[in-house]
Design a protein around this motif. Structure first.
Motif, short mmCIF file in Angstrom:
data_model
loop_
_atom_site.label_atom_id
_atom_site.label_comp_id
_atom_site.label_asym_id
_atom_site.label_seq_id
_atom_site.Cartn_x
_atom_site.Cartn_y
_atom_site.Cartn_z
N HIS A 173 0.61 -1.57 0.04
CA HIS A 173 0.48 0.00 -0.41
C HIS A 173 0.81 1.37 -0.50
O HIS A 173 0.23 2.27 -0.47
CB HIS A 173 -1.09 0.17 1.22
CG HIS A 173 -2.45 0.95 1.15
ND1 HIS A 173 -1.98 2.12 1.20
CD2 HIS A 173 -3.23 0.37 0.91
CE1 HIS A 173 -2.95 2.83 0.93
NE2 HIS A 173 -3.58 2.12 0.90
N SER A 174 2.07 1.48 0.82
CA SER A 174 3.09 2.55 0.40
C SER A 174 3.69 2.71 -0.67
O SER A 174 3.87 3.90 -0.45
CB SER A 174 4.34 2.19 1.87
OG SER A 174 4.67 0.74 1.85
N LEU A 211 1.86 3.02 -3.57
CA LEU A 211 1.14 3.30 -4.32
C LEU A 211 0.42 5.28 -4.35
O LEU A 211 0.81 4.82 -5.75
CB LEU A 211 -1.39 3.02 -3.65
CG LEU A 211 -0.99 1.09 -3.66
CD1 LEU A 211 -2.57 0.97 -3.19
CD2 LEU A 211 -1.21 0.86 -4.92
N SER A 212 0.60 5.52 -3.71
CA SER A 212 1.19 6.95 -3.61
C SER A 212 1.95 7.14 -4.27
O SER A 212 1.60 8.54 -5.37
CB SER A 212 0.16 7.47 -2.07
OG SER A 212 0.86 8.91 -2.42
N ARG A 231 0.32 9.33 -7.18
CA ARG A 231 -0.41 10.65 -6.90
C ARG A 231 0.30 11.41 -7.70
O ARG A 231 -0.37 12.90 -7.52
CB ARG A 231 -0.22 11.54 -5.36
CG ARG A 231 -0.21 10.29 -4.06
CD ARG A 231 -2.18 10.67 -4.41
NE ARG A 231 -2.62 9.94 -2.72
CZ ARG A 231 -4.21 10.47 -2.71
NH1 ARG A 231 -4.64 10.52 -3.88
NH2 ARG A 231 -4.54 9.61 -1.51
N SER A 266 -5.95 7.78 -7.93
CA SER A 266 -6.93 7.86 -6.82
C SER A 266 -6.05 6.79 -6.63
O SER A 266 -6.46 4.89 -6.89
CB SER A 266 -7.65 7.30 -6.91
OG SER A 266 -8.73 6.48 -5.88
N THR A 267 -5.65 6.96 -5.36
CA THR A 267 -5.26 5.68 -4.72
C THR A 267 -6.15 4.83 -3.79
O THR A 267 -5.94 2.92 -3.76
CB THR A 267 -4.22 5.87 -3.35
OG1 THR A 267 -5.19 6.74 -2.64
CG2 THR A 267 -2.50 6.54 -4.07
N GLU A 268 -7.08 4.96 -3.72
CA GLU A 268 -8.78 4.49 -2.57
C GLU A 268 -8.77 2.96 -3.35
O GLU A 268 -9.39 2.24 -2.81
CB GLU A 268 -9.13 4.98 -2.11
CG GLU A 268 -9.29 6.69 -1.33
CD GLU A 268 -8.16 7.47 -1.92
OE1 GLU A 268 -7.62 7.99 -2.54
OE2 GLU A 268 -7.64 8.63 -0.94
N ARG A 305 0.43 -0.22 6.23
CA ARG A 305 0.06 1.21 6.57
C ARG A 305 -0.15 0.51 8.25
O ARG A 305 -0.62 -0.18 8.62
CB ARG A 305 -1.16 1.80 6.47
CG ARG A 305 -1.52 2.00 5.27
CD ARG A 305 -2.75 2.79 4.25
NE ARG A 305 -3.38 0.97 4.43
CZ ARG A 305 -4.87 1.46 4.75
NH1 ARG A 305 -5.64 2.67 4.24
NH2 ARG A 305 -5.54 0.52 3.50
#
Length: 403
Positions: free
Chosen positions: A68-69, A71-72, A76, A81-83, A99
């Motif tokens: 997950h780290s 993705l941004s 970004r 969108s990361t969500e 996270r």
């Protein structure tokens, strides 16, 4: 020997062959299509979700996991969108959520400065409150933070003299309680009882020093009604259709913010003019009806394809199925106002007790209040009515004397 993370920033769009023969990308695209269909994603959102999947899954191989780290930094800068991407990747089983837990991020600083022995017991107690156990239910995060924040100052003070909670005596607790009063004293003692009770059950202390220290009966003050100008100012402050509907639900139906957030479209029966709030059905008055119609018109115009079943949505939740956040329930519009959503709810219930008589059973039936809360509203209404009657008698006596 060590793990090398992929550099997603190196992706370039001129790789059609790699994408056409990538089964993971095909699976993710299919999943994104299903989610988009079920949630009413507009075309722009679907296109951008597809772009994000190309970035993250080009070159993906069996056994790879995407953190997950990661993705941004990859999405970004491209405005993606990361969500939504994280949700799709999680559906196909390639997301590793690394996270840190918000609870862990909050807890670590709170334990800083405590003696090692005290810290160990406090940490175990806090985690038990938060997560629950075989004989205890998990508490709300607000309750857990309130407990620890309340007793942290005295824990820090004890840590300068003691290494373990077993060294804390009854006199230490009484000395601290003598410095605080009212509800602050009651809440502190309740938290200390919970802490030392848990340590006693775990066998880390020999005797609970909070035993037989009385909490005391809490004396609730008389609830006061809002002044007309406070309500007028609140009405003037809300301008959006969502905020106006929220205001009506609180001021007319005494709905809590959580209940407003949970309202579904099916809870609003316009044809029969009925409204269901947390399972309790009540008549739909003209003011709330008009506010609801204005909001529904705005909702249809702004998000015509949304599949979110909740009555209140915003630009973020329109693409999802969950409720709006706590901060979205008219808090910004009413910031600085005396008549907040909570005060309007209280004022409505107090008004019911003043108009129809201070009857706890009536209040419990109308608003679904528990016994203690209904009695408190009834007692406040009775006190206000008695004060009003005394004032009227004093005015009448003064007029008679002048005559």
């Amino acid at each position: 020997m060590f793990q090398i993370r992929r550099d997603f920033a190196r992706w370039v769009p001129e790789q059609p062959d790699a994408r056409q023969h990538n089964p993971w990308l095909a699976w993710a695209r299919h999943t994104a299509h299903r989610l988009g269909e079920s949630r009413g994603w507009p075309r722009r959102t679907r296109v951008r979700a597809d772009q994000a999947l190309i970035v993250m899954l080009t070159g993906h191989a069996e056994g790879d996991l995407i953190r997950h780290s990661e993705l941004s930094p990859a999405l970004r800068p491209r405005g993606l969108s990361t969500e939504h991407t994280a949700e799709i990747l999680d559906h196909i089983g390639v997301l590793l959520d690394d996270r840190p837990s918000p609870f862990e991020q909050w807890l670590e600083p709170k334990l800083a400065g405590l003696a090692p022995g005290i810290r160990r017991d406090v940490e175990h107690w806090t985690r038990l409150l938060h997560d629950g156990g075989p004989r205890s239910k998990a508490r709300d995060t607000t309750t857990v933070s309130g407990y620890l924040n309340r007793i942290r100052p005295v824990l820090l003070e004890w840590s300068t003299r003691y290494d373990h909670l077993r060294e804390v005596t009854r006199d230490d607790i009484l000395n601290h309680l003598s410095t605080i009063h009212g509800s602050q004293r009651q809440h502190t003692l309740i938290a200390l009882r919970s802490l030392f009770g848990g340590a006693k059950r775990n066998g880390t202390i020999f005797k609970n020093p909070t035993i037989r220290i009385r909490v005391g009966q809490r004396q609730d003050g008389v609830l006061q009604p809002l002044q007309p100008e406070h309500i007028t100012n609140a009405v003037a402050a809300v301008t959006s259709p969502a905020d106006r509907l929220t205001l009506a639900l609180a001021a007319v139906h005494a709905a809590r913010p959580g209940a407003i957030r949970r309202l579904q479209l099916d809870d609003l029966d316009i044809g029969n003019r009925r409204l269901t709030i947390d399972g309790r059905t009540r008549p739909l008055d003209e003011l709330t009806l008009q506010a609801a119609l204005d909001w529904l018109h705005h909702r249809r115009h702004r998000w015509p394809n949304t599949a979110n079943p909740h009555l209140l949505i915003n630009k973020r939740t329109a693409l999802e199925t969950g409720p709006v956040s706590k901060n979205s329930v008219a808090t910004t519009a009413l910031h600085g106002q005396t008549a907040t959503i909570e005060r309007l709810r209280i004022d409505r219930q107090l008004e019911e007790a003043l108009v129809h008589g201070p009857d706890p059973l009536h209040l419990a039936s109308i608003f679904g209040l528990d016994e203690k809360t209904a009695i408190r509203y009834a007692d406040s209404a009775r006190a206000l009515l008695e004060t009003s009657a005394e004032s009227l008698n004093a005015v009448t006596a003064s007029v008679d004397d002048q005559r």
